[in-house]
Design an enzyme around this catalytic site. Structure first.
Site, PDB file in Angstrom:
ATOM      1  N   SER A  52     -40.913  30.455  68.552  1.00 12.62           N
ATOM      2  CA  SER A  52     -40.332  30.954  69.799  1.00 12.62           C
ATOM      3  C   SER A  52     -39.589  32.249  69.518  1.00 12.62           C
ATOM      4  CB  SER A  52     -39.351  29.931  70.380  1.00 12.62           C
ATOM      5  OG  SER A  52     -38.671  30.463  71.502  1.00 12.62           O
ATOM      6  N   TYR A  69     -32.209  24.560  69.540  1.00 11.65           N
ATOM      7  CA  TYR A  69     -33.599  24.979  69.719  1.00 11.65           C
ATOM      8  C   TYR A  69     -33.878  26.243  68.912  1.00 11.65           C
ATOM      9  CZ  TYR A  69     -37.967  26.273  72.022  1.00 11.65           C
ATOM     10  OH  TYR A  69     -39.275  26.621  72.267  1.00 11.65           O
TER      11      TYR A  69
END
Length: 267
Positions: free
Chosen positions: A129, A142
């Protein structure tokens, strides 16, 4: 001979888009889901695999190899979101997120590497990501799990290069998927010091996803990487400002960069 591709987390979102797109381009595609219950509704082969359960990983990989005799591409796409202030987020939920986003992909790589070494060829794409390039407020866990996977990819790529295997990162920005509904959201606790700012940012994060790019953009980038003879280690797929934010982090002083992020997240 068409290449055999295994894609984790292919029952929805980016994984499903990649699977359908590669199938349309003539690849032999195996997608995975935690259950095979709805396998008939997918145009590609679906096998059961839960990245947090090593026995299911071994079973799925063995099934593909037994049927096809080879495995050319692994796309480690399965992942899970998590939000919350670090102070408020339960430690067990942090560990669960790392089991899915970090340790899970490592276990899948371990399962496919023996076959790829045997073939003297193979490609592993770890879907990370853009958030993994920076510590984002209320998404710190995350960011950390995806950033850790980026570094493991770098290390593994150097280790397996001698066997003709490439391991690369593909870091997406915001895409229009159902990831928000599958996230673990730390509750907005009434007595939390972060209550107001966290509540505001939850709405902001969800709006980013709903207004994100079409997953077909990721699918096309994946095809391009598969067809690249000597792929790079890092790829970013997202809007201009998302990718530019990584450049800014490299060139700006830390405090300046943090100020930009804090202004964006209204902190």
């Amino acid at each position: 001979m068409s290449k055999v591709v295994l894609i984790t987390g292919a029952s929805s979102g980016i994984g499903k888009a990649i699977a359908i797109y590669l199938l349309s381009k003539g690849f032999t595609v195996y997608g995975t889901s935690r259950s095979e219950a709805n396998a008939a509704k997918f145009p590609f082969n679906l096998v059961a695999l839960d990245v947090t359960k090593p026995a299911t990983i071994t079973s799925a990989v063995e099934k593909v190899i037994a049927k096809e005799g080879r495995l050319d591409v692994l796309i480690n796409n399965a992942g899970k979101g998590i939000t919350g202030a670090i102070e408020d987020t339960p430690t067990e939920e942090m560990k669960t997120n790392f089991d899915t986003n970090f340790f899970g992909p490592i276990e899948v790589m371990k399962a496919v590497l023996p076959q790829m070494r045997k073939q003297k060829s193979g490609l592993i794409l770890n879907v990370t990501s853009i958030a993994g390039y920076m510590g984002l407020p209320f998404r710190g866990i995350y960011s950390a799990s995806k950033g850790a996977l980026e570094l493991i990819t770098e290390a593994t790529n150097m280790e397996v290069n001698q066997f003709g295997i490439n391991v690369v990162n593909v870091a997406p920005g915001d895409f229009a998927t159902n990831i928000a509904s599958g996230r673990y959201h730390t509750p907005v606790f009434e007595n939390s010091a972060y209550k107001e700012k966290y509540a505001e940012n939850l709405a902001l994060m969800d709006s980013h996803v709903s207004g994100g790019m079409d997953p077909i953009v990721m699918a096309k980038k994946v095809l391009q990487i598969i067809n690249t003879k000597n792929p790079k280690v890092h790829y970013k797929v997202g809007g201009f400002m998302e990718k530019f934010s990584i450049v800014l982090k490299r060139i700006l002083p830390d405090k300046w960069y943090q100020k930009l992020l804090m202004n964006h997240y209204k902190l």
